[in-house]
Enzyme design. Structure first.
Site, mmCIF file in Angstrom:
data_model
loop_
_atom_site.group_PDB
_atom_site.id
_atom_site.type_symbol
_atom_site.label_atom_id
_atom_site.label_comp_id
_atom_site.label_asym_id
_atom_site.label_seq_id
_atom_site.Cartn_x
_atom_site.Cartn_y
_atom_site.Cartn_z
ATOM 1 C CB CYS A 249 -0.977 0.020 1.382
ATOM 2 S SG CYS A 249 -1.993 -1.496 1.125
ATOM 3 C CG HIS A 328 12.363 -0.667 3.292
ATOM 4 N ND1 HIS A 328 12.117 -2.041 3.773
ATOM 5 C CD2 HIS A 328 11.829 -0.916 2.252
ATOM 6 C CE1 HIS A 328 11.791 -2.980 3.056
ATOM 7 N NE2 HIS A 328 11.494 -2.379 2.067
ATOM 8 C CG HIS A 412 -5.845 19.780 5.455
ATOM 9 N ND1 HIS A 412 -6.975 20.107 5.809
ATOM 10 C CD2 HIS A 412 -5.479 20.814 4.711
ATOM 11 C CE1 HIS A 412 -7.442 21.402 5.378
ATOM 12 N NE2 HIS A 412 -6.317 21.754 4.800
ATOM 13 C CG ASN A 449 -6.788 -0.724 2.845
ATOM 14 O OD1 ASN A 449 -6.084 -0.178 1.860
ATOM 15 N ND2 ASN A 449 -5.894 -1.592 3.693
#
Length: 512
Positions: A249, A328, A412, A449
């Site tokens: 994702c 990562h 935001h 999702n």
């Protein structure tokens, strides 16, 4: 770690296991929660953030110096120098210095990356599925036992997902097997739908696109999905094409990072980025509970965005890319195995989600925002932070370092809409107001999702709500297998209001 700190990371969950021997059976599952983001700081990531900041310091130092030199040269000139008695030496010096400054500005300073616009594809209405329909179709499919049905029902109930998400119903058909043909058809519908919308909105001709990046986690075909786009829209033969697979994702932000670097190599070009996931290829037909979680959360969706670093595009672009940080954690085995594509004992393929995924994701998020802090936080917050470090050098000191308020850096937030539980944990640990989480929660409820395109549905929600004002800063955060946490910061170049004909949240005026 102290015992009290360790306890804070643990959470209990009562899991219903079904009825065994005429009596209900429950088990208590102890899971680790997210780390205390605001209770500690890893200085390694703070130094990394300042390293990113200082690596661009050359451009901030040379510009004032050149300005001072230029001003001094101008100050030596008089009105007579601009008249008939012009000193040719000074005139040539002035012209040469002006050309040098212009060269430095145009060629040495990095060009900004602009987001001209983006589009989120909304699947056809006949693909809508309610949670009740999901469970009923799952029962009729004959692929799941009683415990699996009850587990999916329980997950959907607390997932935060509503009754208007989109899912290909073909996956519920008895005897259905995943095929490349179905995967390509689903990918074509999503990708072409999003790209059609962005081309119509920006009025960019396909042949003018010089960079194409398509990311899809599970479906990777030959020819690639990027080649499919090139063939469909007849892009130029010299287009720089890339296809990102298996990156989860978080791949959407990775694609933006790649597009930014490619635009620097090919200045004045347009980059098309397409983010999607093919749900039929993530679908699991077995009864392993950890592998059933993606079935409950993943839904259909796609987003396409058009980027440019042409200096003249600033007037029509919506946003300017300010910062992008990638983290990562793949060197850690628990992180690497937290989301894993595998086969169960019966040879059925699916995504396995570890019980450690929330804790693993929390550590990745903590490292990412700590690195991002020096790039975005106000000077006052950074001053208080370093002052607390200087006066708290004693390792035995019980006082915690001053934690900067990240909410001062952004107006935001668009946090990947994974699940209600994850969003609750992030809101609690980052001490965000409910307003900051609204876009993520509404996207999870309305679309589910949708993987890497989720953060763009969230930004589309903010636009549809007319909340984006000129100068606002938007933080997008994505998570992915590996384990990865990536963040990108945009600055609004103008106030934006959603167009009913283009926004996935608004219906056109002529729509019934």
């Amino acid at each position: 770690m102290a015992a009290s700190d360790e306890t804070e990371l643990l959470s209990t969950e009562i899991v219903y296991r079904g009825i065994i021997e005429d009596s209900p059976t429950f088990s208590i599952r102890v899971r680790r929660g997210l780390p205390d983001f605001l209770g500690s700081v890893n200085l390694k990531y703070v130094r990394l953030g300042y390293g990113y900041l200082l690596s661009h310091g050359f451009y901030f130092v040379t510009a004032p110096v050149l300005f001072v030199v230029f001003a001094a040269a101008i100050g030596k000139l008089t009105w007579e120098d601009f008249g008939l008695r012009l000193d040719l030496a000074n005139a040539f010096f002035l012209v040469g210095l002006s050309c040098l400054i212009l060269y430095v500005h145009l060629h040495l300073t990095p060009c900004s990356t602009y987001l001209l616009d983006f589009a989120c594809f909304r699947p056809p209405e006949h693909l809508k599925i309610t949670k009740e329909e999901y469970i009923e179709l799952a029962r009729k499919s004959g692929k799941f036992n009683t415990n699996s049905i009850e587990f999916q029902q329980m997950v959907l109930k607390s997932s935060g997902i509503g009754d208007e998400t989109y899912l290909p119903r073909i996956v519920f058909q008895p005897g259905y097997k995943i095929t490349l043909r179905d995967g390509r058809e689903e990918a074509s519908m999503l990708i072409f739908g999003a790209v059609d919308d962005i081309l119509a909105t920006t009025r960019i001709r396909p042949k003018d696109i010089k960079i194409l990046i398509v990311n899809c986690g599970v479906l990777n075909t030959t020819p690639s999905l990027s080649a499919m786009v090139i063939n469909h829209y007849k892009l130029s033969h010299n287009v720089q094409s890339f296809n990102l697979g298996g990156m989860g994702c978080a791949a959407g932000i990775i694609a933006i990072d790649l597009a930014k670097d490619l635009l620097s190599a090919y200045p004045g070009s347009y980059a098309l980025v397409v983010s999607t996931e093919v749900v039929s290829f993530t679908w699991y037909n077995g009864n392993d509970l950890d592998m059933l979680l993606p079935n409950c959360f993943f839904r259909m969706g796609a987003a396409a965005l058009l980027l440019s670093n042409h200096r003249l595009d600033w007037w029509r672009a919506k946003y300017e890319l300010k910062q992008l940080v990638r983290t990562h954690k793949g060197m850690d085995n628990r992180s690497f195995n937290s989301i894993y594509m595998k086969e169960d004992a019966e040879g059925k393929q699916g995504l396995s989600v570890s019980q450690d995924v929330i804790e693993v994701g929390g550590h990745a998020l903590k490292a990412n925002i700590t690195t991002l802090g020096p790039l975005v936080l106000p000077v006052s917050e950074q001053f208080h932070f370093f002052k607390s470090l200087l006066f708290n050098k004693n390792k035995n000191s019980k006082s915690k370092p001053y934690i900067p308020n990240y909410k001062l850096a952004f107006e935001h937030f668009c946090i990947l809409a994974t699940s209600k539980k994850v969003l609750d944990e992030i809101q609690k640990n980052l001490e965000l107001m409910e307003e900051c989480m609204e876009a993520s929660r509404k996207t999870l409820e309305r679309f589910g999702n949708t993987s890497s395109s989720s953060i763009w549905c969230e930004l589309a929600y903010l636009e549809a709500s007319a909340r984006i004002r000129r100068g606002d800063r938007i933080l997008q955060i994505g998570f992915g297998s590996g384990f990865k946490c990536n963040s990108v910061v945009w600055k609004a170049l103008r106030s934006v209001k959603g167009d009913p004909g283009k926004s996935p949240w608004l219906l056109p005026k002529n729509s019934t």
